[in-house]
Scaffold this motif. Structure first.
Motif, PDB file in Angstrom:
ATOM      1  N   SER A 183       6.226  -1.384   0.685  1.00  0.00           N
ATOM      2  CA  SER A 183       7.564  -1.335   0.080  1.00  0.00           C
ATOM      3  C   SER A 183       8.103   0.079  -0.077  1.00  0.00           C
ATOM      4  O   SER A 183       9.305   0.274  -0.056  1.00  0.00           O
ATOM      5  CB  SER A 183       7.540  -2.004  -1.290  1.00  0.00           C
ATOM      6  N   ASP A 184       7.223   1.097  -0.293  1.00  0.00           N
ATOM      7  CA  ASP A 184       7.674   2.455  -0.610  1.00  0.00           C
ATOM      8  C   ASP A 184       8.643   2.410  -1.785  1.00  0.00           C
ATOM      9  O   ASP A 184       9.637   3.138  -1.812  1.00  0.00           O
ATOM     10  CB  ASP A 184       8.336   3.086   0.630  1.00  0.00           C
ATOM     11  N   CYS A 185       8.364   1.547  -2.769  1.00  0.00           N
ATOM     12  CA  CYS A 185       9.362   1.317  -3.815  1.00  0.00           C
ATOM     13  C   CYS A 185       9.326   2.390  -4.903  1.00  0.00           C
ATOM     14  O   CYS A 185       8.300   2.995  -5.178  1.00  0.00           O
ATOM     15  CB  CYS A 185       9.184  -0.069  -4.431  1.00  0.00           C
TER      16      CYS A 185
ATOM     17  N   LEU B 121       0.799  -1.231   0.000  1.00  0.00           N
ATOM     18  CA  LEU B 121       0.000   0.000   0.000  1.00  0.00           C
ATOM     19  C   LEU B 121       0.837   1.288   0.000  1.00  0.00           C
ATOM     20  O   LEU B 121       0.380   2.338   0.454  1.00  0.00           O
ATOM     21  CB  LEU B 121      -0.974  -0.021   1.186  1.00  0.00           C
ATOM     22  N   HIS B 122       2.060   1.211  -0.507  1.00  0.00           N
ATOM     23  CA  HIS B 122       2.853   2.442  -0.671  1.00  0.00           C
ATOM     24  C   HIS B 122       3.921   2.215  -1.733  1.00  0.00           C
ATOM     25  O   HIS B 122       4.901   1.510  -1.511  1.00  0.00           O
ATOM     26  CB  HIS B 122       3.512   2.827   0.669  1.00  0.00           C
ATOM     27  N   ILE B 123       3.662   2.817  -2.900  1.00  0.00           N
ATOM     28  CA  ILE B 123       4.662   2.793  -3.977  1.00  0.00           C
ATOM     29  C   ILE B 123       4.716   4.200  -4.575  1.00  0.00           C
ATOM     30  O   ILE B 123       3.915   5.063  -4.218  1.00  0.00           O
ATOM     31  CB  ILE B 123       4.313   1.787  -5.099  1.00  0.00           C
TER      32      ILE B 123
ATOM     33  N   VAL C  41       7.548  16.225   7.270  1.00  0.00           N
ATOM     34  CA  VAL C  41       7.074  14.904   7.689  1.00  0.00           C
ATOM     35  C   VAL C  41       6.183  14.300   6.599  1.00  0.00           C
ATOM     36  O   VAL C  41       5.354  14.990   6.007  1.00  0.00           O
ATOM     37  CB  VAL C  41       6.309  15.005   9.021  1.00  0.00           C
ATOM     38  N   HIS C  42       6.384  13.019   6.323  1.00  0.00           N
ATOM     39  CA  HIS C  42       5.611  12.330   5.282  1.00  0.00           C
ATOM     40  C   HIS C  42       4.367  11.645   5.862  1.00  0.00           C
ATOM     41  O   HIS C  42       4.446  10.977   6.888  1.00  0.00           O
ATOM     42  CB  HIS C  42       6.481  11.288   4.578  1.00  0.00           C
ATOM     43  N   HIS C  43       3.253  11.822   5.149  1.00  0.00           N
ATOM     44  CA  HIS C  43       1.982  11.212   5.539  1.00  0.00           C
ATOM     45  C   HIS C  43       1.478  10.370   4.383  1.00  0.00           C
ATOM     46  O   HIS C  43       1.675  10.715   3.225  1.00  0.00           O
ATOM     47  CB  HIS C  43       0.940  12.296   5.861  1.00  0.00           C
TER      48      HIS C  43
ATOM     49  N   ALA D 288       3.843   8.056   7.420  1.00  0.00           N
ATOM     50  CA  ALA D 288       4.617   7.137   6.574  1.00  0.00           C
ATOM     51  C   ALA D 288       5.958   6.867   7.257  1.00  0.00           C
ATOM     52  O   ALA D 288       6.503   7.747   7.924  1.00  0.00           O
ATOM     53  CB  ALA D 288       4.837   7.751   5.197  1.00  0.00           C
ATOM     54  N   HIS D 289       6.468   5.642   7.079  1.00  0.00           N
ATOM     55  CA  HIS D 289       7.784   5.244   7.642  1.00  0.00           C
ATOM     56  C   HIS D 289       8.109   6.081   8.888  1.00  0.00           C
ATOM     57  O   HIS D 289       9.041   6.884   8.911  1.00  0.00           O
ATOM     58  CB  HIS D 289       8.894   5.330   6.590  1.00  0.00           C
ATOM     59  N   ALA D 290       7.347   5.846   9.951  1.00  0.00           N
ATOM     60  CA  ALA D 290       7.266   6.782  11.083  1.00  0.00           C
ATOM     61  C   ALA D 290       8.552   7.008  11.873  1.00  0.00           C
ATOM     62  O   ALA D 290       8.649   7.975  12.610  1.00  0.00           O
ATOM     63  CB  ALA D 290       6.179   6.297  12.047  1.00  0.00           C
TER      64      ALA D 290
ATOM     65  N   THR E 209      -1.722   8.397  -1.885  1.00  0.00           N
ATOM     66  CA  THR E 209      -0.593   9.300  -2.114  1.00  0.00           C
ATOM     67  C   THR E 209       0.208   9.449  -0.842  1.00  0.00           C
ATOM     68  O   THR E 209      -0.271   9.146   0.255  1.00  0.00           O
ATOM     69  CB  THR E 209      -1.061  10.698  -2.598  1.00  0.00           C
ATOM     70  N   GLU E 210       1.441   9.887  -1.020  1.00  0.00           N
ATOM     71  CA  GLU E 210       2.259  10.320   0.108  1.00  0.00           C
ATOM     72  C   GLU E 210       2.407  11.829  -0.027  1.00  0.00           C
ATOM     73  O   GLU E 210       2.559  12.342  -1.143  1.00  0.00           O
ATOM     74  CB  GLU E 210       3.637   9.641   0.044  1.00  0.00           C
ATOM     75  N   ILE E 211       2.343  12.538   1.089  1.00  0.00           N
ATOM     76  CA  ILE E 211       2.471  14.003   1.068  1.00  0.00           C
ATOM     77  C   ILE E 211       3.484  14.428   2.105  1.00  0.00           C
ATOM     78  O   ILE E 211       3.522  13.885   3.209  1.00  0.00           O
ATOM     79  CB  ILE E 211       1.112  14.677   1.399  1.00  0.00           C
TER      80      ILE E 211
HETATM   81 ZN   LIG Z   1       8.333   9.125   2.401  1.00  0.00          ZN
END
Ligand SMILES: [Zn+2]
Ligand SMILES: [Zn+2]
Length: 415
Positions: free
Chosen positions: A199-201, A13-15, A88-90, A143-145, A80-82
Motif C-alpha cells: 500500500s505504501d500508505c 509490506l510497505h507502510i 531513488v527509493h529502496h 520501491a514503486h519502481a 524501511t524505505e530509504i
Molecule cells: Zn517511496
C-alpha cells in the motif's frame, strides 16, 4: 511443526509510521494493529524501522522471534524505505533488531536525517546500499519502481545500472499503485524477481492501508518464512498479488502536473512535455513501461502468481451512496457494518454471498459490490499526480439514495 502444513497469509509490506513526513498521526502501532485485520491482512511491515522513536513503539509488541513481532493479533516484520542516489527509493526487510542497529551504524555518516525522518535519505549508490543490506542479511529491492519521481526506472535503465555488481542480490521489485504484473512482465530483467504489491500508505484509513497486498504460502507467520516466500525457496512462495487497477494510480497516464490534462506519449513528445497550460507533462507509468518493454505483450514466468485488481470497498461505497470522498461518516458507517458482519474487507469484496450482503447494507451498496464483482465499474485513469476515479455503471440512479441529516464530512486533511 508438521511438514506439509501450509499457511496462506496476506501481507502489506510497505507502510509509513507517524515519524515519516506527510504521514497521519494515526499511524501508530496500536491503530495499525487493529485496522489491519479488518482489511484482511495478517502481516504488516513496520516501515521506518531505522527511526528510534518508531522502534521504541514497535517494542510494545510481543516478541515472537528475532524478526517477528505481534500486537492485537497482527504480526509485524522490520522494514524501511530509504532514499538513496538520484533520490531513488529502496525497500528493505531486516531479520532482527540487531541487524537494524548494524545497518544504521553503517549508514550513519551518510545520512543527515536518520533520526528526523522515518524515510531517511542517504548519500549512497544503490550498489553501496545493497552491499550493506547483504552484509546484515537484509532483503532489498526498488520501491514503486516505475513512478516518475523517486523510482529506479525514472533514473536508471536497468537493475544493473542501479545496483551494479549487487544487482543479483536484489530479490524483489515493488510494482507501485500504477502498475501490475501485466505491465511489469513486459520487462525481461524483472522475470526472475518476486513482485510485491504494497500500500505504501501514510494513513490507516481503509482506502489506504492494504489497498495493495501480497498473499504468500508459508509454514509459519514469521520473518524467516516470509523471506523464504519472497526468495521462493523451501516450497514457500507468493501465490497472489492484489492491487488497485493500475489506471487508478496517480501517475498511470502521462498528464500535466497542474491541470491534469492527459496526453498520449506521441503527443507529449511532440509538445516536448509541455502542457497547453504552460506547465510540465509528467510521463506516466504506462508510457514508461511501454518504452522500456522487451515484449509488446506481457510474458509471465512460470512462478508468477495471479494478479487480482481490487477497488477499496470504501471507494465503492462512496460512489454507491453519492458521497464526494470516502472519509465521511456515512461511508465509514456503511463500511463498518459490512466489515463487522463479515470479518474483513476482502471477504466482503470477494467471498461473501451477495444475498447475505444485501441483508446487511442498503441496495445501492449491494448493487455496487455486484457491479465490481462483474467487472462493470468504470475507471477514469489517473495521471500527473491525480488519482484515477471510479464510476458505477448506473451512477445516475445510484446517487439518488437519501443521506441522513447527521452526515457531516470529516476533513480530508486528517488523512
Ligand atoms: Zn517511496
Ligand atoms: Zn496543464
Amino acid at each position: 511443526m508438521f511438514w506439509g502444513i501450509v499457511l496462506i497469509i496476506n501481507a502489506d509490506l510497505h507502510i509509513h509510521s507517524r515519524f515519516s513526513g506527510a504521514t497521519s498521526e494515526k499511524m501508530n502501532i496500536q491503530t495499525i494493529s487493529t485496522e489491519a485485520p479488518r482489511k484482511g491482512v495478517d502481516v504488516v511491515a513496520t516501515g521506518d524501522c531505522l527511526h528510534s522513536g518508531w522502534l521504541k513503539e514497535i517494542s510494545q509488541c510481543e516478541v515472537i522471534d528475532e524478526g517477528t513481532f505481534e500486537l492485537n493479533g497482527t504480526r509485524f516484520i522490520l522494514s524501511t524505505e530509504i532514499e538513496a542516489e538520484k533520490r531513488v527509493h529502496h525497500l528493505l526487510y531486516f531479520p532482527s533488531i540487531t541487524a537494524v542497529w548494524d545497518f544504521k551504524e553503517r549508514i550513519k555518516s551518510k545520512s543527515k536525517n536518520l533520526e528526523n525522518d522515518g524515510r531517511p535519505n542517504v548519500h549512497l549508490s544503490g550498489e553501496q546500499l545493497a552491499e550493506i543490506a547483504r552484509d546484515v542479511d537484509a532483503l532489498i529491492g526498488p520501491a514503486h519502481a516505475f513512478t516518475p519521481f523517486t523510482a529506479m526506472y525514472a533514473y536508471f535503465n536497468s537493475l544493473n545500472d542501479c545496483y551494479g555488481d549487487l544487482a543479483d542480490y536484489v530479490s524483489f521489485v515493488e510494482l507501485g499503485l500504477s502498475a501490475d504484473s501485466d505491465f511489469a512482465d513486459k520487462i525481461k530483467e524483472l522475470h526472475r524477481l518476486t513482485f510485491l504489491t504494497n500500500s505504501d500508505c501514510h494513513s490507516p484509513h481503509p482506502v489506504r492501508l492494504a489497498r495493495e497486498f501480497n498473499r504468500f504460502d508459508v509454514k509459519d507467520t514469521t520473518f524467516n518464512e516470509l523471506k523464504k516466500a519472497i526468495l521462493r525457496i523451501n516450497g514457500n512462495k507468493p501465490v497472489l498479488n492484489v492491487g488497485l487497477p493500475p489506471q487508478e494510480g496517480k501517475y498511470h497516464e502521462s498528464a500535466c502536473i497542474s491541470c491534469h490534462t492527459h496526453y498520449t506519449l506521441e503527443e507529449a513528445e511532440r509538445r516536448r512535455w509541455k502542457c497547453s497550460c504552460g506547465k510540465r507533462i509528467k510521463k506516466g507509468v504506462k508510457d514508461r513501461i511501454n518504452q522500456k518493454a522487451d515484449f509488446a505483450e506481457p510474458v509471465h514466468p512460470e512462478h508468477r502468481p495471479k494478479y487480482i485488481h481490487l477497488i477499496p470497498l470504501a471507494e465503492i461505497i462512496t460512489k454507491a451512496v453519492g458521497q464526494y470522498n470516502p472519509f465521511t461518516q456515512t461511508v465509514t458507517k456503511r463500511w463498518s457494518e459490512l466489515v463487522d458482519a463479515f470479518g474483513s474487507e476482502i471477504n466482503v469484496l470477494l467471498d461473501v454471498d451477495i444475498q447475505d450482503i444485501s441483508k446487511v447494507t442498503v441496495p445501492a451498496v449491494t448493487e455496487a459490490i455486484q457491479a465490481f464483482r462483474d467487472k462493470k465499474v468504470i475507471i477514469l485513469p489517473g495521471g500527473g499526480g491525480e488519482y484515477g476515479k471510479i464510476e458505477l455503471p448506473s451512477s445516475e440512479q445510484l446517487v439518488q439514495i437519501p443521506i441522513g441529516p447527521s452526515d457531516t464530512q470529516t476533513s480530508l486533511s486528517d488523512y
